[in-house]
Each structure stands twice: as structure tokens, then as C-alpha cells.
Design an enzyme around this catalytic site. Sequence first.
Site, PDB file in Angstrom:
ATOM      1  N   ARG A  16       4.104  13.464   3.274  1.00  0.00           N
ATOM      2  CA  ARG A  16       5.037  13.026   4.319  1.00  0.00           C
ATOM      3  C   ARG A  16       5.480  11.567   4.161  1.00  0.00           C
ATOM      4  O   ARG A  16       6.426  11.121   4.790  1.00  0.00           O
ATOM      5  CB  ARG A  16       4.395  13.254   5.704  1.00  0.00           C
ATOM      6  CG  ARG A  16       4.247  14.719   6.068  1.00  0.00           C
ATOM      7  CD  ARG A  16       3.295  14.942   7.236  1.00  0.00           C
ATOM      8  NE  ARG A  16       1.876  14.911   6.821  1.00  0.00           N
ATOM      9  CZ  ARG A  16       0.854  15.151   7.625  1.00  0.00           C
ATOM     10  NH1 ARG A  16       1.058  15.416   8.900  1.00  0.00           N
ATOM     11  NH2 ARG A  16      -0.390  15.088   7.174  1.00  0.00           N
ATOM     12  N   GLY A  78      -8.244  20.776   1.512  1.00  0.00           N
ATOM     13  CA  GLY A  78      -8.515  20.495   2.925  1.00  0.00           C
ATOM     14  C   GLY A  78      -9.631  19.482   3.110  1.00  0.00           C
ATOM     15  O   GLY A  78     -10.358  19.159   2.166  1.00  0.00           O
ATOM     16  N   GLU A 155      -6.206  22.440  15.269  1.00  0.00           N
ATOM     17  CA  GLU A 155      -5.130  21.661  14.640  1.00  0.00           C
ATOM     18  C   GLU A 155      -3.811  21.926  15.367  1.00  0.00           C
ATOM     19  O   GLU A 155      -3.590  23.034  15.874  1.00  0.00           O
ATOM     20  CB  GLU A 155      -4.999  22.040  13.160  1.00  0.00           C
ATOM     21  CG  GLU A 155      -6.131  21.530  12.312  1.00  0.00           C
ATOM     22  CD  GLU A 155      -6.315  20.026  12.440  1.00  0.00           C
ATOM     23  OE1 GLU A 155      -5.399  19.266  12.084  1.00  0.00           O
ATOM     24  OE2 GLU A 155      -7.373  19.601  12.930  1.00  0.00           O
ATOM     25  N   ASN A 170      -8.392  14.474  18.109  1.00  0.00           N
ATOM     26  CA  ASN A 170      -9.399  14.170  17.103  1.00  0.00           C
ATOM     27  C   ASN A 170      -8.876  13.004  16.265  1.00  0.00           C
ATOM     28  O   ASN A 170      -7.835  13.102  15.643  1.00  0.00           O
ATOM     29  CB  ASN A 170      -9.605  15.414  16.235  1.00  0.00           C
ATOM     30  CG  ASN A 170     -10.435  15.123  14.996  1.00  0.00           C
ATOM     31  OD1 ASN A 170     -11.249  14.193  14.992  1.00  0.00           O
ATOM     32  ND2 ASN A 170     -10.233  15.918  13.958  1.00  0.00           N
ATOM     33  N   LYS A 351       4.432 -25.645 -11.479  1.00  0.00           N
ATOM     34  CA  LYS A 351       3.702 -24.504 -12.046  1.00  0.00           C
ATOM     35  C   LYS A 351       2.502 -24.986 -12.849  1.00  0.00           C
ATOM     36  O   LYS A 351       2.642 -25.892 -13.668  1.00  0.00           O
ATOM     37  CB  LYS A 351       4.610 -23.685 -12.949  1.00  0.00           C
ATOM     38  CG  LYS A 351       3.945 -22.409 -13.444  1.00  0.00           C
ATOM     39  CD  LYS A 351       4.404 -21.978 -14.808  1.00  0.00           C
ATOM     40  CE  LYS A 351       3.614 -22.659 -15.892  1.00  0.00           C
ATOM     41  NZ  LYS A 351       3.897 -22.165 -17.228  1.00  0.00           N
ATOM     42  N   TYR A 366      11.419 -29.771 -12.084  1.00  0.00           N
ATOM     43  CA  TYR A 366      10.524 -28.720 -12.551  1.00  0.00           C
ATOM     44  C   TYR A 366       9.354 -29.372 -13.265  1.00  0.00           C
ATOM     45  O   TYR A 366       9.538 -30.068 -14.269  1.00  0.00           O
ATOM     46  CB  TYR A 366      11.227 -27.748 -13.517  1.00  0.00           C
ATOM     47  CG  TYR A 366      10.237 -26.826 -14.171  1.00  0.00           C
ATOM     48  CD1 TYR A 366       9.492 -25.937 -13.396  1.00  0.00           C
ATOM     49  CD2 TYR A 366       9.981 -26.878 -15.535  1.00  0.00           C
ATOM     50  CE1 TYR A 366       8.529 -25.120 -13.965  1.00  0.00           C
ATOM     51  CE2 TYR A 366       9.019 -26.057 -16.118  1.00  0.00           C
ATOM     52  CZ  TYR A 366       8.294 -25.175 -15.329  1.00  0.00           C
ATOM     53  OH  TYR A 366       7.337 -24.379 -15.884  1.00  0.00           O
ATOM     54  N   ASN A 386       8.581 -27.739 -21.163  1.00  0.00           N
ATOM     55  CA  ASN A 386       7.254 -27.260 -21.553  1.00  0.00           C
ATOM     56  C   ASN A 386       7.287 -26.090 -22.513  1.00  0.00           C
ATOM     57  O   ASN A 386       6.255 -25.669 -22.993  1.00  0.00           O
ATOM     58  CB  ASN A 386       6.461 -26.873 -20.293  1.00  0.00           C
ATOM     59  CG  ASN A 386       7.114 -25.732 -19.539  1.00  0.00           C
ATOM     60  OD1 ASN A 386       8.346 -25.606 -19.534  1.00  0.00           O
ATOM     61  ND2 ASN A 386       6.315 -24.913 -18.903  1.00  0.00           N
ATOM     62  N   ALA A 423      15.945 -44.011 -16.297  1.00  0.00           N
ATOM     63  CA  ALA A 423      16.678 -42.832 -15.827  1.00  0.00           C
ATOM     64  C   ALA A 423      17.465 -42.207 -16.971  1.00  0.00           C
ATOM     65  O   ALA A 423      17.970 -42.912 -17.857  1.00  0.00           O
ATOM     66  CB  ALA A 423      17.625 -43.237 -14.709  1.00  0.00           C
TER      67      ALA A 423
HETATM   68  C1  UD1 Z   1      -6.537  15.241  10.267  1.00  0.00           C
HETATM   69  C2  UD1 Z   1      -7.375  16.201  11.121  1.00  0.00           C
HETATM   70  C3  UD1 Z   1      -6.845  16.186  12.549  1.00  0.00           C
HETATM   71  C4  UD1 Z   1      -6.884  14.756  13.084  1.00  0.00           C
HETATM   72  C5  UD1 Z   1      -6.147  13.783  12.157  1.00  0.00           C
HETATM   73  C6  UD1 Z   1      -6.418  12.355  12.586  1.00  0.00           C
HETATM   74  C7  UD1 Z   1      -8.046  18.009   9.634  1.00  0.00           C
HETATM   75  C8  UD1 Z   1      -7.819  19.403   9.206  1.00  0.00           C
HETATM   76  N1  UD1 Z   1      -7.270  17.534  10.597  1.00  0.00           N
HETATM   77  O1  UD1 Z   1      -5.215  15.742  10.244  1.00  0.00           O
HETATM   78  O2  UD1 Z   1      -7.644  17.020  13.366  1.00  0.00           O
HETATM   79  O3  UD1 Z   1      -6.300  14.732  14.382  1.00  0.00           O
HETATM   80  O4  UD1 Z   1      -6.612  13.924  10.805  1.00  0.00           O
HETATM   81  O5  UD1 Z   1      -5.655  11.433  11.859  1.00  0.00           O
HETATM   82  O6  UD1 Z   1      -8.975  17.378   9.159  1.00  0.00           O
HETATM   83  N2  UD1 Z   1      -7.695  14.520   2.455  1.00  0.00           N
HETATM   84  C9  UD1 Z   1      -8.439  14.694   1.322  1.00  0.00           C
HETATM   85  N3  UD1 Z   1      -8.460  15.917   0.741  1.00  0.00           N
HETATM   86  C10 UD1 Z   1      -7.788  16.977   1.252  1.00  0.00           C
HETATM   87  C11 UD1 Z   1      -7.023  16.788   2.419  1.00  0.00           C
HETATM   88  C12 UD1 Z   1      -7.012  15.548   3.006  1.00  0.00           C
HETATM   89  O7  UD1 Z   1      -9.068  13.772   0.825  1.00  0.00           O
HETATM   90  O8  UD1 Z   1      -7.869  18.069   0.655  1.00  0.00           O
HETATM   91  C13 UD1 Z   1      -7.667  13.172   3.075  1.00  0.00           C
HETATM   92  C14 UD1 Z   1      -6.307  12.555   3.120  1.00  0.00           C
HETATM   93  O9  UD1 Z   1      -6.085  11.715   2.001  1.00  0.00           O
HETATM   94  C15 UD1 Z   1      -6.340  11.745   4.405  1.00  0.00           C
HETATM   95  C16 UD1 Z   1      -7.377  12.452   5.262  1.00  0.00           C
HETATM   96  O10 UD1 Z   1      -8.092  13.307   4.411  1.00  0.00           O
HETATM   97  O11 UD1 Z   1      -6.764  10.407   4.184  1.00  0.00           O
HETATM   98  C17 UD1 Z   1      -6.750  13.261   6.391  1.00  0.00           C
HETATM   99  O12 UD1 Z   1      -5.854  14.212   5.834  1.00  0.00           O
HETATM  100  P1  UD1 Z   1      -4.429  14.486   6.467  1.00  0.00           P
HETATM  101  O13 UD1 Z   1      -3.756  15.506   5.650  1.00  0.00           O
HETATM  102  O14 UD1 Z   1      -3.739  13.219   6.734  1.00  0.00           O
HETATM  103  O15 UD1 Z   1      -4.888  15.166   7.849  1.00  0.00           O
HETATM  104  P2  UD1 Z   1      -4.064  15.248   9.203  1.00  0.00           P
HETATM  105  O16 UD1 Z   1      -3.076  16.329   9.116  1.00  0.00           O
HETATM  106  O17 UD1 Z   1      -3.585  13.918   9.598  1.00  0.00           O
HETATM  107 CA    CA Z   2      -3.597  11.927   8.630  1.00  0.00          CA
END
Ligand code: UD1
Ligand code: CA
Length: 457
Positions: A16, A78, A155, A170, A351, A366, A386, A423
Site C-alpha cells: 500500500r 501472514g 480483522e 488491536n 569542505k 571556497y 584543491n 588581492a
Molecule cells: C495488523 C493486524 C491488525 C492490527 C494492525 C495494527 C494481523 C493479521 N493484523 O494488520 O489486527 O490492527 O496490524 O497496525 O496481524 N509482516 C510480516 N510478515 C507477513 C505479514 C506481515 O513480517 O507475512 C509484518 C509487516 O512487515 C508489518 C507487520 O507485520 O510490519 C504488520 O503487517 P501488516 O500487513 O501491516 O498488518 P495490518 O494489515 O496492518
Molecule cells: Ca500495518
Amino acid sequence: MSTRYAIILAAGKGTRMKSKLYKVLHPVCGKPMVQHVVDQVSKLNINEIVTIIGHGAEKVKEQLGNKSKYALQEEQLGTAHAVMQAKEILAGKEGVTIVVCGDTPLIKAETMEALFQHHEETNAKATILTANAEDPTGYGRIIRNTEGFVERIVEHKDATEEERTVKEINTGTYCFDNIALFEALQYVSNDNVQGEFYLPDVIEILKNQDNKVSAYQSKEFEETIGVNDRVALAEAERIMRKRINEFHMRNGVTIIDPLNTYIGPDVEIGQDTTIYPGSVIIGKTVIGTGCQIGPNSEIKDCQIAMNTVIRQSVAHSSIIGSYVNIGPFAHIRPDSNIHDEVKIGNFVEIKKTDFGKGSKASHLSYIGDAEVGSGVNIGCGSITVNYDGKNKYLTKIEDDVFIGCNSNLVAPVTIGRGAYIAAGSTITEDVPADALSVARARQVNKENYVEKLKLKK
Ligand code: UD1
Ligand code: CA
């Protein structure tokens, strides 16, 4: 206090953001988001910090260095799947694990500490950091039962219309009993709208196994915003800026227009320093007491002592002494050391130069790759030559030298102590101490010559 661990989620691409730069590396007040998170987490007495990396793994590692251990999440399936990657480092260890998203740059150490405390006091297996959002769109919602106890997190995309009216969200930060966390992760499925393994599902799993789960409500929603797009990025920047500027103002720094002053999170500023509008002060800059910075000055990684003025100028990676007067429109480039009581005036570029106490370059010069002694006066339009197109050479100007206007000092060259340069000279050879050096064509006046020219025509 039990042993503490931290897992920072930073493997996502950040679709995004619509950016080539990986999401967690986008800066807020000049510092990458994930670095903000790690810096705050580092204040918490944590035994091991594990950052989950995937997209841009090398870049994230390079950014965080040895402040963290790393676990690679090859495919981003996830947030639960992400946490699972820390298994090799953390599974089986007794203690409490805090999980924080790398895209929540405003979260404060105090709040996380309070979350730890709450978690330990309530003897829960999991504690969620929640917040009340005026507009909870996009966040996971906290679903509580009729007695007010947390049941699960849903979610946004999976939520019913009714669930979406819940304003308690959350924040993406949780404390878990470490053993219970890895145990429960095995049961998370990806049977949801996004087809992902959600970390929040661990809450319901633990609850259904009759474990105590609790929630700790953060006082302000602002601190916990998750940055998923550039609108939220600007919002995070605004909040962080306000936080930083208020910190300095409460410490005795005058900021004339806090909405238009951009100070990085690691900058230190002494009392009775005034920052004028449009100034950008970032990196590891340290500014002493009684200074005046701006308007419109850009300072990065500089150490500035006391009572120094820097107006409408740029200074990078340099040391600047006390009672120094810089600008307007000066440029101090890296590796310069400007001693006390120096004056660097308009349209002067310095510099990689050691510029001695009380010396002056007041206009249009300079000075690069130079050692300038104390009490030196560099006249308007003077230049250290320089560079020969291949190599850079040193110009040495000893104490009390006077360089006349519009002189070229062709390096390598030394101007001895107390010497005068006439000068308009182009100096190609060393000048002994106390000498006057004139290196320019003699003036010839041809009397009445103009008249003759006119007659010829
Ligand atoms: C997530 C939470 C949501 C919460 C929100 C808060 C989940 C499913 N949802 O949603 O409940 O309200 O954060 O900001 O957890 N990441 C990984 N690996 C992955 C997916 C994500 O490392 O496979 C990391 C991302 O880089 C990011 C963080 O986890 O820093 C959160 O992921 P993101 O996709 O931003 O979750 P949200 O949709 O914001
Ligand atoms: Ca997020």
C-alpha cells in the site's frame, strides 16, 4: 521479572506504500520506522530481540545492525507465520515475548513497559495492547464478551458490519507467554478473507484452551498508529514531530514555530537555544546552549558548541565551536572543524577543512581540503584550488595570514604565518612567514589611449 524477548515483524513488502523502498525503512522524522521500534524496544531490558525479515532483508539488516538477531520469512504468509520464523531462536524458552510491528513507529518504551507489567500482574498468557480509534477502519477489532473479557480479534476485512462498529482496535503489539505462544501458533489456520495466517488468531486459540488473555488499553491512539500508506506516514511524521519538538521546548529550547521545525529523534539541543522556522536538524546532531539556528537551516550529524548562530545555511557531518557565526547562505560540508569565534559569511563553502579560532571568510569563498590557522582573514572571492581533475591537494594557511580579495591558492601550497597575499593573486608556490606575496600582472595605464582608438575608427 521474567526473562523478556522481543519479536519485531518487518518482512512485509508494504504494497500500500506503492514504493520501491520497503515499508519499514520509510523514515519518520529522518529515521526508518523499524529503527524507531527497535530503539524503543532496546530500552526495555530484553534478552533477545529477533527481527523477522523478508522483503528487503539485507537492507533491513544493514539498517539495524547487531541491535537485533534475524529470522528470515521467505514467503509472507501472514503475521502468525512471521512470528513462527523466530521458532529456532526462541521456542522452548521460558519468559515473556513482546511482539511489535515494524510499521508502528510511534510506540513508546514506557507503553511497552506498562504492557509487560500488566501482563505479569494479571498472570495472563497473552495481553493485547489496544487503543480506541475514532476511525478504526483497517485495524483488527477487539471483540469482548458480555462481561467485558477479550474473546478474540477480528480483522477489518473479516469483520461483520456490527463488529466493524467496534472502536477498540488491536495495535499489533502483544505480550505472550513465550512457550504458550509457540504452542498456539501451530493451530493458526489461514481460513480467512486474506488467506493469511493471522497472529491475532492466537488470542482466540489460547482463550479456547482456557488460558487467561487480557488487554491493556493505551491512553492515546496516536501512539499506536500503523503506517500502511503514505497518508498514515505523513500523520506519523506530524505526531512524531510534535512529540520531539515538545520534548525540546520543555527542556528549555525556544522553537518559534513548532509546526514548521523538523528535528530528528536523536538530536540533542541545549537550553536557551532558539530554533527559527524552516529548520531541519537531523541525524546525530548535538547543539549546545544559547545557539540560534535558522531560519531555514539544514543541519545533519553536526556537533555545535555554545552561542553559535547558523542562519539560512547547510552544515553536514562537521564540528562547529562556540560563538561561531555562519551564514546567511553558507555551506559547511563534511569533515570540517570550525573552531570558536569563527565567521563564515554569505556564499562561502567550506569542505574538509580545519578552520582555526577567530578566523574569517566573510564572503563568496571556497575553502576545501585546507588547514586554516587562527586569526586568519580570507578576503572576498578567495579560493583554494584543491583539485587538478584527478587528485585533491592540501592548502595550509598558517596563523594570522591575510588573504587579499579574489586570490587563488593553488594546492599543494603553504602560506606561512603572518604573510599577506595581495588581492587578485594566483599563488602557486609556498609563501614564507611575514612575506607579502603579489602574484598578478602589473597594471599598465596607457594615457589618452582611448582617444587614439577612437581616431583610428
Ligand atoms: C495488523 C493486524 C491488525 C492490527 C494492525 C495494527 C494481523 C493479521 N493484523 O494488520 O489486527 O490492527 O496490524 O497496525 O496481524 N509482516 C510480516 N510478515 C507477513 C505479514 C506481515 O513480517 O507475512 C509484518 C509487516 O512487515 C508489518 C507487520 O507485520 O510490519 C504488520 O503487517 P501488516 O500487513 O501491516 O498488518 P495490518 O494489515 O496492518
Ligand atoms: Ca500495518
